[in-house]
Design an enzyme around this catalytic site. Sequence first.
Site, PDB file in Angstrom:
ATOM      1  N   SER A  71       0.840  -1.196   0.000  1.00 39.98           N
ATOM      2  CA  SER A  71       0.000   0.000   0.000  1.00 39.98           C
ATOM      3  C   SER A  71       0.879   1.251   0.000  1.00 39.98           C
ATOM      4  CB  SER A  71      -0.960  -0.056   1.196  1.00 39.98           C
ATOM      5  OG  SER A  71      -2.008   0.844   1.040  1.00 39.98           O
ATOM      6  N   ASP A 134      -9.849  -5.171  -4.620  1.00 38.59           N
ATOM      7  CA  ASP A 134      -9.313  -4.321  -3.558  1.00 38.59           C
ATOM      8  C   ASP A 134     -10.364  -3.272  -3.179  1.00 38.59           C
ATOM      9  OD1 ASP A 134      -7.882  -2.262  -2.112  1.00 38.59           O
ATOM     10  OD2 ASP A 134      -6.019  -3.053  -2.941  1.00 38.59           O
ATOM     11  N   HIS A 161      -7.032  -6.205  -0.500  1.00 40.16           N
ATOM     12  CA  HIS A 161      -5.868  -5.327  -0.323  1.00 40.16           C
ATOM     13  C   HIS A 161      -4.703  -6.099   0.300  1.00 40.16           C
ATOM     14  CE1 HIS A 161      -4.063  -1.404  -0.471  1.00 40.16           C
ATOM     15  NE2 HIS A 161      -3.833  -1.369   0.829  1.00 40.16           N
TER      16      HIS A 161
END
Length: 184
Positions: A71, A134, A161
């Site tokens: 991320s 996601d 995610h």
Amino acid sequence: MGLLKALLIPGNGGGGPKDNWFPFLAKELPRFGIDVIAEEFPDNILARARFWLPHIKALGADENTILIGHSSGAIAAMRYAENNKILGSALVGAYHTHLNMDAEIQSGYFDQEWNFEAIKENQQWIGIFAGKDDPWIPVQEARFLNDRLDAFYFEFPNAGHFGSDYDKKSFEELLCFIKVRTQK
């Protein structure tokens, strides 16, 4: 080539070295001769560039280092590679815009245009891991990055995610990718 090392870079929101699949990689990568650096990052709620990029440098990221970012950590890895030589990177749940999220806007990573050519030139390989489902990052973000970075691209239909949104304790696909890229 010197001693290989992998630097695990978490996402924002308070992520750290004990989250998700990071402990799995920290245990498995040394079996392939890769030392792992898994430390708490400063300012881990916002993950601002002004703190994280110098921290990555201080941890010794160099041409024998694999940056493994999740991320916001993937964004930090890309920004670091713009100006520093590394061995390669694995970008998990990556994106290239701030997605109109306040924390991303505050991070400072999106204050300037991306230099995708420098990101490519400063490393031997890039892997992108995207979740088609996601909940925070539209898959088009990863596809865009893949087009710009000529990366090894892996898109999963049910990965979300890659943690954060569910409990993900291992990541065999990422481990296999790194093993293939580093075992010659």
